[in-house]
Design a protein around this motif. Structure first.
Motif, short mmCIF file in Angstrom:
data_model
loop_
_atom_site.label_atom_id
_atom_site.label_comp_id
_atom_site.label_asym_id
_atom_site.label_seq_id
_atom_site.Cartn_x
_atom_site.Cartn_y
_atom_site.Cartn_z
N GLY A 1 0.87 -1.18 0.00
CA GLY A 1 0.00 0.00 0.00
C GLY A 1 0.90 1.22 0.00
O GLY A 1 1.81 1.32 -0.82
N GLU A 2 0.68 2.12 0.93
CA GLU A 2 1.59 3.26 1.09
C GLU A 2 2.94 2.77 1.60
O GLU A 2 3.96 3.42 1.43
N ASP A 3 2.91 1.63 2.25
CA ASP A 3 4.13 0.97 2.73
C ASP A 3 4.16 -0.45 2.18
O ASP A 3 3.14 -0.98 1.75
N LEU A 4 5.32 -1.05 2.22
CA LEU A 4 5.53 -2.42 1.78
C LEU A 4 6.06 -3.23 2.95
O LEU A 4 6.98 -2.78 3.64
N LEU A 5 5.47 -4.39 3.16
CA LEU A 5 6.00 -5.38 4.10
C LEU A 5 5.86 -6.72 3.41
O LEU A 5 4.75 -7.11 3.03
N LEU A 6 6.98 -7.39 3.21
CA LEU A 6 6.97 -8.71 2.57
C LEU A 6 7.79 -9.64 3.46
O LEU A 6 8.93 -9.32 3.80
N GLN A 7 7.18 -10.77 3.82
CA GLN A 7 7.86 -11.78 4.61
C GLN A 7 7.88 -13.07 3.80
O GLN A 7 6.87 -13.43 3.20
N ALA A 8 9.03 -13.75 3.80
CA ALA A 8 9.14 -14.99 3.03
C ALA A 8 10.09 -15.95 3.73
O ALA A 8 10.98 -15.53 4.48
N ASN A 9 9.88 -17.24 3.45
CA ASN A 9 10.74 -18.30 3.97
C ASN A 9 11.37 -19.04 2.80
O ASN A 9 10.74 -19.24 1.77
N ARG A 10 12.60 -19.46 3.02
CA ARG A 10 13.33 -20.19 1.98
C ARG A 10 12.68 -21.53 1.71
O ARG A 10 12.38 -22.30 2.61
N ASP B 1 17.16 -18.50 6.46
CA ASP B 1 15.88 -19.19 6.46
C ASP B 1 14.69 -18.27 6.15
O ASP B 1 13.66 -18.75 5.69
N SER B 2 14.82 -16.97 6.42
CA SER B 2 13.71 -16.06 6.21
C SER B 2 14.22 -14.69 5.78
O SER B 2 15.39 -14.35 5.99
N ILE B 3 13.32 -13.90 5.18
CA ILE B 3 13.64 -12.54 4.75
C ILE B 3 12.46 -11.64 5.09
O ILE B 3 11.30 -12.09 5.04
N ILE B 4 12.76 -10.41 5.45
CA ILE B 4 11.74 -9.38 5.66
C ILE B 4 12.16 -8.18 4.82
O ILE B 4 13.29 -7.70 4.92
N VAL B 5 11.22 -7.71 3.98
CA VAL B 5 11.45 -6.53 3.14
C VAL B 5 10.47 -5.46 3.59
O VAL B 5 9.27 -5.72 3.69
N VAL B 6 10.98 -4.25 3.88
CA VAL B 6 10.12 -3.13 4.23
C VAL B 6 10.46 -1.95 3.34
O VAL B 6 11.59 -1.82 2.86
N GLY B 7 9.46 -1.11 3.08
CA GLY B 7 9.71 0.06 2.26
C GLY B 7 8.54 1.01 2.30
O GLY B 7 7.46 0.66 2.76
N GLU B 8 8.78 2.22 1.81
CA GLU B 8 7.70 3.18 1.68
C GLU B 8 7.60 3.61 0.23
O GLU B 8 8.60 3.66 -0.49
N PHE B 9 6.37 3.90 -0.18
CA PHE B 9 6.07 4.21 -1.57
C PHE B 9 6.74 5.51 -2.00
O PHE B 9 6.73 6.49 -1.28
N VAL B 10 7.34 5.47 -3.19
CA VAL B 10 7.87 6.67 -3.84
C VAL B 10 7.37 6.65 -5.28
O VAL B 10 7.21 5.59 -5.88
N ARG B 11 7.13 7.81 -5.81
CA ARG B 11 6.64 7.90 -7.20
C ARG B 11 7.79 7.72 -8.16
O ARG B 11 8.90 8.11 -7.84
N PRO B 12 7.59 7.13 -9.30
CA PRO B 12 6.35 6.62 -9.88
C PRO B 12 6.25 5.11 -9.78
O PRO B 12 6.65 4.41 -10.70
N GLY B 13 5.75 4.58 -8.73
CA GLY B 13 5.49 3.15 -8.63
C GLY B 13 6.63 2.31 -8.10
O GLY B 13 6.97 1.29 -8.69
N ALA B 14 7.24 2.75 -7.01
CA ALA B 14 8.35 2.00 -6.43
C ALA B 14 8.29 2.11 -4.91
O ALA B 14 7.56 2.91 -4.35
N TYR B 15 9.08 1.28 -4.25
CA TYR B 15 9.25 1.34 -2.80
C TYR B 15 10.73 1.44 -2.51
O TYR B 15 11.54 0.73 -3.11
N ARG B 16 11.10 2.30 -1.57
CA ARG B 16 12.47 2.38 -1.08
C ARG B 16 12.48 1.97 0.37
O ARG B 16 11.60 2.37 1.13
#
Length: 136
Positions: A84-93, A101-116
């Protein structure tokens, strides 16, 4: 003798299919899922991501999918998160190898259509910087 015209009401469900009753037309639909494709870029690596989301929620709930390449032990199964306005992605190998064994990706939306933001392994989420882009 009287001629009566009985109009029959036609009911349609959200797909446009004819159904028998109003209750069927407005019954709770099955959960919907669609795939979004993302590419996470770090100076040294690129992860290809195919995430399943529920488009009827906001932020969009991540309901499955995989990180398909670019990461040790690929594929990685997405286990949760949101976009959404923020990104949270959790995954397991899911793949093999001497990898985290696991990864967490976090980010905030920046234009045009990306997360940093940042990502990390085995419970950390701020070890490495990234920019994650939507791809077509």
């Amino acid at each position: 003798m009287s001629t009566e015209v009985h109009e029959r009401t036609t009911y349609l469900d959200p797909y446009g299919t004819r159904v028998e009753s109003r209750e069927q037309a407005f019954a709770e639909p099955e959960a919907v899922s669609t795939t979004v494709k993302l590419t996470l870029h770090n100076t040294a690596v690129t992860f290809e991501i195919e995430a399943q989301i529920n488009p009827n929620t906001y932020p969009f709930s991540l309901t499955g999918g995989q990180i398909t390449s670019g990461i040790c032990g690929a594929p990685w199964n997405i286990t949760g998160g949101f976009i959404g306005e923020d990104l949270l992605l959790q995954a397991n190998r899911a793949g093999e190898g001497p990898c985290a064994d696991s990864i967490i990706v976090v980010g905030e939306f920046v234009r045009p259509g990306a997360y940093r933001g940042t990502y990390g392994f085995n419970g950390a989420s701020s070890s490495f910087r990234h920019t994650t882009l939507y791809r077509g």
